[in-house]
Design a protein around this motif. Structure first.
Motif, PDB file in Angstrom:
ATOM      1  N   THR A   1    -116.922   1.743  -2.445  1.00 21.67           N
ATOM      2  CA  THR A   1    -118.189   1.466  -3.141  1.00 21.67           C
ATOM      3  C   THR A   1    -118.832   2.786  -3.374  1.00 21.67           C
ATOM      4  O   THR A   1    -119.079   3.436  -4.213  1.00 21.67           O
ATOM      5  CB  THR A   1    -118.881   0.273  -3.327  1.00 21.67           C
ATOM      6  N   GLU A   2    -118.999   3.056  -1.789  1.00 19.61           N
ATOM      7  CA  GLU A   2    -119.936   4.335  -1.403  1.00 19.61           C
ATOM      8  C   GLU A   2    -119.371   5.375  -1.625  1.00 19.61           C
ATOM      9  O   GLU A   2    -119.641   6.555  -2.330  1.00 19.61           O
ATOM     10  CB  GLU A   2    -120.130   4.317  -0.279  1.00 19.61           C
ATOM     11  N   GLU A   3    -118.090   5.549  -1.390  1.00 16.96           N
ATOM     12  CA  GLU A   3    -117.097   7.162  -1.978  1.00 16.96           C
ATOM     13  C   GLU A   3    -117.152   7.294  -3.707  1.00 16.96           C
ATOM     14  O   GLU A   3    -117.260   8.074  -3.485  1.00 16.96           O
ATOM     15  CB  GLU A   3    -115.799   6.839  -1.409  1.00 16.96           C
ATOM     16  N   LYS A   4    -117.539   5.812  -4.188  1.00 16.48           N
ATOM     17  CA  LYS A   4    -117.037   6.190  -5.745  1.00 16.48           C
ATOM     18  C   LYS A   4    -118.576   6.643  -5.977  1.00 16.48           C
ATOM     19  O   LYS A   4    -118.566   7.185  -6.926  1.00 16.48           O
ATOM     20  CB  LYS A   4    -117.261   5.295  -6.723  1.00 16.48           C
ATOM     21  N   LYS A   5    -119.242   6.166  -5.461  1.00 16.66           N
ATOM     22  CA  LYS A   5    -120.850   6.676  -6.127  1.00 16.66           C
ATOM     23  C   LYS A   5    -121.121   8.284  -5.712  1.00 16.66           C
ATOM     24  O   LYS A   5    -122.218   8.875  -6.500  1.00 16.66           O
ATOM     25  CB  LYS A   5    -121.556   5.084  -4.835  1.00 16.66           C
ATOM     26  N   SER A   6    -120.848   8.437  -4.639  1.00 18.84           N
ATOM     27  CA  SER A   6    -121.167   9.653  -4.114  1.00 18.84           C
ATOM     28  C   SER A   6    -120.555  10.629  -4.966  1.00 18.84           C
ATOM     29  O   SER A   6    -120.659  11.887  -4.401  1.00 18.84           O
ATOM     30  CB  SER A   6    -120.615  10.225  -2.171  1.00 18.84           C
ATOM     31  N   ARG A   7    -118.890  10.386  -5.601  1.00 15.00           N
ATOM     32  CA  ARG A   7    -118.654  11.522  -5.892  1.00 15.00           C
ATOM     33  C   ARG A   7    -119.727  12.268  -7.235  1.00 15.00           C
ATOM     34  O   ARG A   7    -120.258  11.561  -7.915  1.00 15.00           O
ATOM     35  CB  ARG A   7    -117.213  10.598  -6.983  1.00 15.00           C
ATOM     36  N   ARG A   8    -119.526  13.037  -7.110  1.00 18.42           N
ATOM     37  CA  ARG A   8    -119.923  13.973  -7.987  1.00 18.42           C
ATOM     38  C   ARG A   8    -119.452  14.937  -8.923  1.00 18.42           C
ATOM     39  O   ARG A   8    -117.979  15.288  -8.317  1.00 18.42           O
ATOM     40  CB  ARG A   8    -121.831  14.606  -7.670  1.00 18.42           C
ATOM     41  N   LYS A   9    -119.701  15.889 -10.203  1.00 16.55           N
ATOM     42  CA  LYS A   9    -118.902  16.741 -10.660  1.00 16.55           C
ATOM     43  C   LYS A   9    -119.525  17.860 -10.017  1.00 16.55           C
ATOM     44  O   LYS A   9    -120.757  18.321  -9.958  1.00 16.55           O
ATOM     45  CB  LYS A   9    -119.444  16.239 -12.557  1.00 16.55           C
ATOM     46  N   ASP A  10    -117.956  19.226 -10.462  1.00 15.82           N
ATOM     47  CA  ASP A  10    -118.566  20.157 -10.057  1.00 15.82           C
ATOM     48  C   ASP A  10    -119.505  20.830 -10.832  1.00 15.82           C
ATOM     49  O   ASP A  10    -119.455  20.619 -12.075  1.00 15.82           O
ATOM     50  CB  ASP A  10    -117.251  21.095  -9.349  1.00 15.82           C
ATOM     51  N   GLU A  11    -120.131  21.686  -9.993  1.00 11.99           N
ATOM     52  CA  GLU A  11    -121.334  22.848 -10.908  1.00 11.99           C
ATOM     53  C   GLU A  11    -121.301  23.798 -10.626  1.00 11.99           C
ATOM     54  O   GLU A  11    -120.660  24.020  -9.304  1.00 11.99           O
ATOM     55  CB  GLU A  11    -122.597  22.229 -10.171  1.00 11.99           C
ATOM     56  N   VAL A  12    -121.054  25.094 -11.318  1.00  8.51           N
ATOM     57  CA  VAL A  12    -120.868  26.342 -11.036  1.00  8.51           C
ATOM     58  C   VAL A  12    -122.564  26.969 -11.208  1.00  8.51           C
ATOM     59  O   VAL A  12    -123.417  26.772 -12.657  1.00  8.51           O
ATOM     60  CB  VAL A  12    -119.844  26.625 -11.498  1.00  8.51           C
ATOM     61  N   SER A  13    -123.055  27.476 -10.943  1.00  8.31           N
ATOM     62  CA  SER A  13    -124.523  28.586 -11.368  1.00  8.31           C
ATOM     63  C   SER A  13    -124.098  30.323 -10.626  1.00  8.31           C
ATOM     64  O   SER A  13    -123.756  30.197  -9.690  1.00  8.31           O
ATOM     65  CB  SER A  13    -126.471  28.300 -10.600  1.00  8.31           C
ATOM     66  N   ILE A  14    -124.151  31.000 -11.900  1.00 14.49           N
ATOM     67  CA  ILE A  14    -124.159  32.582 -11.480  1.00 14.49           C
ATOM     68  C   ILE A  14    -126.005  32.708 -11.764  1.00 14.49           C
ATOM     69  O   ILE A  14    -126.553  32.867 -12.496  1.00 14.49           O
ATOM     70  CB  ILE A  14    -123.999  33.345 -12.941  1.00 14.49           C
ATOM     71  N   SER A  15    -125.866  33.736 -10.191  1.00 16.35           N
ATOM     72  CA  SER A  15    -127.292  34.622  -9.627  1.00 16.35           C
ATOM     73  C   SER A  15    -127.666  35.152 -11.095  1.00 16.35           C
ATOM     74  O   SER A  15    -126.089  35.826 -11.288  1.00 16.35           O
ATOM     75  CB  SER A  15    -127.089  34.654  -8.104  1.00 16.35           C
ATOM     76  N   SER A  16    -128.636  35.576 -10.989  1.00 14.98           N
ATOM     77  CA  SER A  16    -129.255  36.781 -11.571  1.00 14.98           C
ATOM     78  C   SER A  16    -128.355  37.824 -10.623  1.00 14.98           C
ATOM     79  O   SER A  16    -128.063  39.112 -12.362  1.00 14.98           O
ATOM     80  CB  SER A  16    -130.334  36.996 -12.368  1.00 14.98           C
ATOM     81  N   GLU A  17    -128.348  38.310  -9.854  1.00 20.86           N
ATOM     82  CA  GLU A  17    -127.408  39.635  -9.261  1.00 20.86           C
ATOM     83  C   GLU A  17    -125.899  39.354 -10.229  1.00 20.86           C
ATOM     84  O   GLU A  17    -125.176  40.672  -9.815  1.00 20.86           O
ATOM     85  CB  GLU A  17    -127.365  39.501  -7.798  1.00 20.86           C
ATOM     86  N   ALA A  18    -125.573  38.635  -9.597  1.00 23.97           N
ATOM     87  CA  ALA A  18    -124.059  38.409 -10.809  1.00 23.97           C
ATOM     88  C   ALA A  18    -124.113  38.448 -11.898  1.00 23.97           C
ATOM     89  O   ALA A  18    -123.313  39.041 -12.234  1.00 23.97           O
ATOM     90  CB  ALA A  18    -123.649  37.132  -9.897  1.00 23.97           C
ATOM     91  N   LEU A  19    -124.754  37.877 -12.717  1.00 23.98           N
ATOM     92  CA  LEU A  19    -124.835  38.972 -14.401  1.00 23.98           C
ATOM     93  C   LEU A  19    -125.598  40.207 -14.087  1.00 23.98           C
ATOM     94  O   LEU A  19    -124.765  40.206 -15.554  1.00 23.98           O
ATOM     95  CB  LEU A  19    -126.054  38.208 -14.396  1.00 23.98           C
ATOM     96  N   GLU A  20    -126.135  40.710 -13.238  1.00 18.91           N
ATOM     97  CA  GLU A  20    -126.815  42.068 -13.320  1.00 18.91           C
ATOM     98  C   GLU A  20    -125.074  42.854 -13.277  1.00 18.91           C
ATOM     99  O   GLU A  20    -125.024  43.578 -13.879  1.00 18.91           O
ATOM    100  CB  GLU A  20    -127.720  42.799 -12.480  1.00 18.91           C
ATOM    101  N   MET A  21    -124.202  42.589 -11.923  1.00 22.95           N
ATOM    102  CA  MET A  21    -123.114  43.101 -11.917  1.00 22.95           C
ATOM    103  C   MET A  21    -122.171  42.986 -12.638  1.00 22.95           C
ATOM    104  O   MET A  21    -121.147  43.998 -13.417  1.00 22.95           O
ATOM    105  CB  MET A  21    -122.364  42.011 -10.645  1.00 22.95           C
ATOM    106  N   LEU A  22    -122.345  41.962 -13.677  1.00 23.83           N
ATOM    107  CA  LEU A  22    -121.198  42.038 -14.653  1.00 23.83           C
ATOM    108  C   LEU A  22    -121.509  42.275 -15.261  1.00 23.83           C
ATOM    109  O   LEU A  22    -120.400  43.398 -16.596  1.00 23.83           O
ATOM    110  CB  LEU A  22    -121.445  40.161 -15.129  1.00 23.83           C
ATOM    111  N   GLN A  23    -122.519  43.108 -15.869  1.00 20.69           N
ATOM    112  CA  GLN A  23    -123.015  43.236 -16.834  1.00 20.69           C
ATOM    113  C   GLN A  23    -122.484  45.262 -16.849  1.00 20.69           C
ATOM    114  O   GLN A  23    -122.080  46.231 -18.149  1.00 20.69           O
ATOM    115  CB  GLN A  23    -124.210  43.733 -17.642  1.00 20.69           C
ATOM    116  N   ARG A  24    -123.111  45.345 -15.312  1.00 21.23           N
ATOM    117  CA  ARG A  24    -122.248  47.036 -15.518  1.00 21.23           C
ATOM    118  C   ARG A  24    -121.232  47.497 -14.982  1.00 21.23           C
ATOM    119  O   ARG A  24    -120.734  48.159 -15.328  1.00 21.23           O
ATOM    120  CB  ARG A  24    -122.879  47.190 -13.787  1.00 21.23           C
ATOM    121  N   SER A  25    -120.133  46.035 -15.005  1.00 27.50           N
ATOM    122  CA  SER A  25    -119.410  46.310 -14.651  1.00 27.50           C
ATOM    123  C   SER A  25    -118.576  46.424 -16.061  1.00 27.50           C
ATOM    124  O   SER A  25    -117.053  47.143 -16.337  1.00 27.50           O
ATOM    125  CB  SER A  25    -117.966  44.840 -14.089  1.00 27.50           C
TER     126      SER A  25
END
Length: 86
Positions: A24-48
Motif C-alpha cells: 500500500t505504501e508503494e502505491k502511495k509513493s508512485r508519482r508521475k514523471d516531470e520534466v523541467s527545462i532550465s532557462s540556460e537550456a532554453l537559451e541554448m535551444l534558441q541559439r541552435s
C-alpha cells in the motif's frame, strides 16, 4: 513433541501484514514523471535554431568528412589553460 507452536503462527501473520503494508505504501509513493527545462537550456535551444550557426556547423562537418579540418593548437591551448590553472 509439539508440532504447532502458537508463536510461529503469529510470526507468519505479522510478516504477512508487513508485506501488505509495503504494497500500500508503494502505491502511495508512485508519482508521475516531470520534466523541467532550465532557462540556460532554453537559451541554448534558441541559439541552435540560428541559421548562420547551422551553416557554420554544416561547413565544419564537411571539412571533417573530407579530412581538410585543421585544429589550431594555439587556440585550443588558450581555451584549455584556464581549466588546468584552477
Amino acid at each position: 513433541m509439539k508440532i504447532n507452536e502458537t508463536n510461529r503462527v503469529g510470526a507468519i501473520n505479522s510478516y504477512q501484514r508487513n508485506v501488505e503494508a509495503g504494497r500500500t505504501e508503494e502505491k502511495k509513493s508512485r508519482r508521475k514523471d516531470e520534466v523541467s527545462i532550465s532557462s540556460e537550456a532554453l537559451e541554448m535551444l534558441q541559439r541552435s535554431s540560428d541559421p548562420e550557426r547551422a551553416q557554420k556547423i554544416q561547413a565544419l562537418k564537411q571539412q571533417v568528412a573530407s579530412g581538410n579540418y585543421q585544429v589550431d593548437a594555439g587556440k585550443l591551448a588558450d581555451k584549455l589553460l584556464p581549466f588546468f590553472k584552477s
